[in-house]
Motif scaffolding. Structure first.
Motif, PDB file in Angstrom:
ATOM      1  N   UNK A  60      52.063  43.410  58.229  1.00 15.04           N
ATOM      2  CA  UNK A  60      50.853  43.041  59.322  1.00 15.04           C
ATOM      3  C   UNK A  60      49.651  43.756  59.008  1.00 15.04           C
ATOM      4  N   UNK A  61      49.136  43.563  57.575  1.00 15.28           N
ATOM      5  CA  UNK A  61      47.673  44.001  57.138  1.00 15.28           C
ATOM      6  C   UNK A  61      46.953  43.101  57.368  1.00 15.28           C
ATOM      7  N   UNK A  62      46.551  42.665  58.692  1.00 16.74           N
ATOM      8  CA  UNK A  62      46.439  41.078  58.931  1.00 16.74           C
ATOM      9  C   UNK A  62      45.085  40.699  58.368  1.00 16.74           C
ATOM     10  N   UNK A  63      44.032  41.900  58.622  1.00 18.23           N
ATOM     11  CA  UNK A  63      42.819  41.876  57.885  1.00 18.23           C
ATOM     12  C   UNK A  63      42.453  42.223  56.789  1.00 18.23           C
ATOM     13  N   UNK A  64      43.205  43.107  56.286  1.00 12.81           N
ATOM     14  CA  UNK A  64      42.816  43.034  54.602  1.00 12.81           C
ATOM     15  C   UNK A  64      43.754  41.980  54.098  1.00 12.81           C
ATOM     16  N   UNK A  65      44.930  40.932  54.395  1.00 16.17           N
ATOM     17  CA  UNK A  65      45.695  40.281  54.050  1.00 16.17           C
ATOM     18  C   UNK A  65      44.582  38.627  54.082  1.00 16.17           C
ATOM     19  N   UNK A  66      43.726  38.663  54.873  1.00 18.72           N
ATOM     20  CA  UNK A  66      42.742  37.786  54.912  1.00 18.72           C
ATOM     21  C   UNK A  66      41.675  37.738  53.637  1.00 18.72           C
ATOM     22  N   UNK A  67      41.199  39.058  53.778  1.00 16.66           N
ATOM     23  CA  UNK A  67      40.042  39.094  52.664  1.00 16.66           C
ATOM     24  C   UNK A  67      40.525  39.399  51.062  1.00 16.66           C
ATOM     25  N   UNK A  68      42.076  39.242  50.552  1.00 12.87           N
ATOM     26  CA  UNK A  68      42.921  38.895  49.698  1.00 12.87           C
ATOM     27  C   UNK A  68      42.521  37.822  49.180  1.00 12.87           C
ATOM     28  N   UNK A  69      43.084  36.954  50.720  1.00 11.21           N
ATOM     29  CA  UNK A  69      43.044  35.227  50.211  1.00 11.21           C
ATOM     30  C   UNK A  69      42.160  34.801  49.934  1.00 11.21           C
ATOM     31  N   UNK A  70      40.792  35.549  50.191  1.00 13.76           N
ATOM     32  CA  UNK A  70      39.574  35.059  50.267  1.00 13.76           C
ATOM     33  C   UNK A  70      39.172  35.291  48.566  1.00 13.76           C
ATOM     34  N   UNK A  71      39.311  36.452  47.971  1.00 18.46           N
ATOM     35  CA  UNK A  71      39.218  36.774  46.803  1.00 18.46           C
ATOM     36  C   UNK A  71      40.282  35.666  46.106  1.00 18.46           C
ATOM     37  N   UNK A  72      41.539  35.693  46.103  1.00 15.63           N
ATOM     38  CA  UNK A  72      42.167  35.042  45.221  1.00 15.63           C
ATOM     39  C   UNK A  72      42.343  33.528  45.581  1.00 15.63           C
ATOM     40  N   UNK A  73      41.114  32.734  46.297  1.00 15.50           N
ATOM     41  CA  UNK A  73      40.808  31.163  46.870  1.00 15.50           C
ATOM     42  C   UNK A  73      39.789  31.937  45.476  1.00 15.50           C
ATOM     43  N   UNK A  74      38.879  32.515  45.294  1.00 10.44           N
ATOM     44  CA  UNK A  74      37.818  32.919  44.433  1.00 10.44           C
ATOM     45  C   UNK A  74      38.577  32.781  43.284  1.00 10.44           C
ATOM     46  N   UNK A  75      39.056  33.751  42.838  1.00 13.84           N
ATOM     47  CA  UNK A  75      39.903  33.343  40.801  1.00 13.84           C
ATOM     48  C   UNK A  75      40.601  32.267  41.038  1.00 13.84           C
ATOM     49  N   UNK A  76      40.966  31.502  41.494  1.00 14.68           N
ATOM     50  CA  UNK A  76      41.489  30.118  42.033  1.00 14.68           C
ATOM     51  C   UNK A  76      40.716  29.334  40.995  1.00 14.68           C
ATOM     52  N   UNK A  77      39.589  29.478  42.177  1.00 14.56           N
ATOM     53  CA  UNK A  77      37.888  28.141  41.740  1.00 14.56           C
ATOM     54  C   UNK A  77      38.391  28.394  40.244  1.00 14.56           C
ATOM     55  N   UNK A  78      37.201  30.347  39.902  1.00 17.61           N
ATOM     56  CA  UNK A  78      36.918  30.382  38.899  1.00 17.61           C
ATOM     57  C   UNK A  78      37.573  29.834  37.433  1.00 17.61           C
ATOM     58  N   UNK A  79      38.904  29.963  37.919  1.00 15.82           N
ATOM     59  CA  UNK A  79      40.652  29.672  36.947  1.00 15.82           C
ATOM     60  C   UNK A  79      40.936  27.705  37.047  1.00 15.82           C
ATOM     61  N   UNK A  80      40.183  27.128  37.702  1.00 18.19           N
ATOM     62  CA  UNK A  80      40.445  25.956  37.986  1.00 18.19           C
ATOM     63  C   UNK A  80      41.964  25.981  38.265  1.00 18.19           C
ATOM     64  N   UNK A  81      42.665  26.264  39.669  1.00 18.66           N
ATOM     65  CA  UNK A  81      44.266  26.116  39.165  1.00 18.66           C
ATOM     66  C   UNK A  81      44.386  26.194  40.725  1.00 18.66           C
ATOM     67  N   UNK A  82      44.293  24.698  40.961  1.00 15.96           N
ATOM     68  CA  UNK A  82      44.391  23.492  41.685  1.00 15.96           C
ATOM     69  C   UNK A  82      45.380  24.409  43.701  1.00 15.96           C
ATOM     70  N   UNK A  83      46.913  24.705  42.499  1.00 18.43           N
ATOM     71  CA  UNK A  83      47.592  25.407  43.236  1.00 18.43           C
ATOM     72  C   UNK A  83      47.238  26.612  44.108  1.00 18.43           C
ATOM     73  N   UNK A  84      46.363  27.747  43.138  1.00 18.08           N
ATOM     74  CA  UNK A  84      46.499  28.429  43.332  1.00 18.08           C
ATOM     75  C   UNK A  84      45.295  28.359  45.179  1.00 18.08           C
ATOM     76  N   UNK A  85      44.339  27.442  45.137  1.00 23.27           N
ATOM     77  CA  UNK A  85      43.147  26.824  45.723  1.00 23.27           C
ATOM     78  C   UNK A  85      43.718  26.468  47.050  1.00 23.27           C
ATOM     79  N   UNK A  86      44.687  25.786  47.150  1.00 18.98           N
ATOM     80  CA  UNK A  86      45.799  25.040  48.208  1.00 18.98           C
ATOM     81  C   UNK A  86      46.456  26.328  48.668  1.00 18.98           C
ATOM     82  N   UNK A  87      47.123  26.803  48.129  1.00 19.66           N
ATOM     83  CA  UNK A  87      47.953  28.116  49.072  1.00 19.66           C
ATOM     84  C   UNK A  87      46.800  29.107  49.791  1.00 19.66           C
ATOM     85  N   UNK A  88      45.548  29.406  49.253  1.00 23.38           N
ATOM     86  CA  UNK A  88      45.190  29.987  49.415  1.00 23.38           C
ATOM     87  C   UNK A  88      44.199  30.066  50.471  1.00 23.38           C
ATOM     88  N   UNK A  89      43.701  28.574  50.811  1.00 28.35           N
ATOM     89  CA  UNK A  89      43.121  27.556  51.951  1.00 28.35           C
ATOM     90  C   UNK A  89      44.113  27.831  52.889  1.00 28.35           C
TER      91      UNK A  89
END
Length: 426
Positions: free
Chosen positions: A354-383
């Protein structure tokens, strides 16, 4: 025996080494009784001399409180009831530890809460002693039992202090010590007989907290490093095998992982699931310990094998701890793909909590990391998760943008199917 032939006597034989030491002292007269105390079970006396065995465990919380009150006074314990009970827990219910703590409370005239706060730590055993009395130490009592063991038993005891969770099976102990299961079972029996190890449940062996600290002190640096490597590899091998059976869409082959010395074979889903249930605390502890002791690659790989199980069973607290340790390990290894995966797990856990604000921030960080890794599946899920969060917040335009990007990425590769296969909580 001649002296006692016509007398009724109670004989107390304290701290017997073994059955042979006390047999000559057992009177033959009917009117005599003998009480023998020992650090070993003296099973031979039960088998051939008709002895009755009474195994004493550590004190329960009420008994421990009573012993502390008898040592320092009931009024003092009653004045700091919560701190007194905490002190008993810190001492693990061990009578000698409680008495030493009580003696030091009397000698130093300090509050129970202050003394209790000063005890825990890596050097706790050194603090559980009475100044000026070499015999009044917990370590001295442990030394007597340890020195009486055969060399192989001493080595197994030292290594058991390194286990990352509450217990080990025979096969786990065999991997830890690089020996066979049969040899490990025999050594565990020796240690159990000496009351240095206890069988917490059938086939699962653990150490008292103070004994675990003592065992860790005795293990050499190189010995500990090699033993940890073997045990972590054993956990990884089995966790990966279980994940491939239970979650084939997520599990990937762990190339290069060494097999255990006594392999467990999961013939069906039930066996794999049962093993994960039994080993959950140990596996989570292994990820944390591996991450904290420099075994970083094993830490994040084990975490990735373990996450599908933790997620589907909704062990959110364990999942968050494992994901956080995995993230630190992946950062240390410079692995952006593993970092992105760990950050996604952390985000999902906060979302489930239920920590929605924290979750949203971490999804944004995960999206950046998935882009750095060129990991399409991770980017899709984060988006998708970011888009869903904005939808829930009433931000339809923002949500539409993120979800559209997710669909575009999914069409460009295999992201859609793989992302949907990620078994995350929520």
């Amino acid at each position: 025996r001649t002296l006692l032939a016509d007398r009724r006597m109670l004989i107390v034989l304290d701290n017997a080494r073994d059955a042979e030491q006390v047999r000559p002292l057992i009177p033959g007269a009917r009117g005599c009784a003998v009480v023998i105390t020992s650090r070993s079970r003296l099973a031979g006396l039960v088998a051939s001399d008709g002895a009755h065995q009474l195994v004493l465990d550590v004190l329960d919380p009420e008994e421990g409180r009573g012993l502390l009150a008898a040592t320092i006074g009931e009024s003092r314990v009653a004045a700091e009831e919560e701190a007194a009970r905490r002190l008993v827990r810190v001492c693990g219910g061990l009578p000698l530890a409680i008495r030493i703590a009580g003696a030091n409370l009397l000698a130093r005239d300090v509050r129970i809460a202050d003394h209790c706060a000063a005890l825990p730590g890596d050097d706790m055993l050194s603090r559980l002693r009475v100044e000026g009395d070499r015999r009044s130490t917990v370590r001295a009592a442990f030394d007597l039992s340890y020195r009486a063991l055969p060399a192989a038993g001493r080595r197994m005891f030292r290594l058991l202090g390194l286990m990352p969770g509450p217990d080990l099976t025979v096969d786990g102990a065999a991997a830890l010590a690089d020996t066979t299961s049969a040899e490990a079972a025999g050594l565990l029996a020796v240690l159990t007989d000496a009351h240095l190890v206890r069988e917490r449940a059938a086939g699962r062996f653990g150490l008292h907290d103070l004994l675990r600290s003592y065992a860790r002190e005795l293990a050499g640096r190189d010995e500990a490093h090699a033993a940890r490597q073997r045990l972590f590899d054993w956990y990884l091998y089995h966790a990966d095998a279980a994940a491939r059976l239970l979650h084939p869409a997520e599990a990937a082959a762990s190339a290069g992982t060494a097999g255990p010395s006594a392999a467990l074979v999961f013939s069906d889903h039930g066996g794999a699931s049962e093993w994960l249930d039994d080993e959950r605390e140990n596996l989570a502890g292994a990820v944390l310990q591996a991450s904290g002791t420099g075994f970083t690659t094993v830490a994040w790989r084990l975490a990735e094998s373990l996450h599908p199980y933790l997620s589907t069973r909704m062990y959110t607290g364990d999942c968050l701890k494992v994901a956080t340790a995995s993230l630190f390990a992946a950062v240390a290894d410079g692995e952006p793909r593993a970092q992105a995966s760990a950050q996604l797990r952390r985000a999902e856990c906060h979302r489930a909590l239920g920590n929605d604000a924290q979750a949203l921030e971490l999804f944004g960080s995960a999206l950046d990391l998935a882009r750095q890794a060129d990991w399409t599946e991770g980017q899709v899920l984060a988006l998708r998760r970011i888009g869903a969060a904005h939808q829930e917040n009433g931000s339809a335009r923002l949500a539409s943008g993120y979800l559209s990007r997710a669909r575009e990425l999914a069409r460009c590769g295999t992201g859609a199917g793989a992302a949907e296969g990620l078994d995350l909580p929520g």
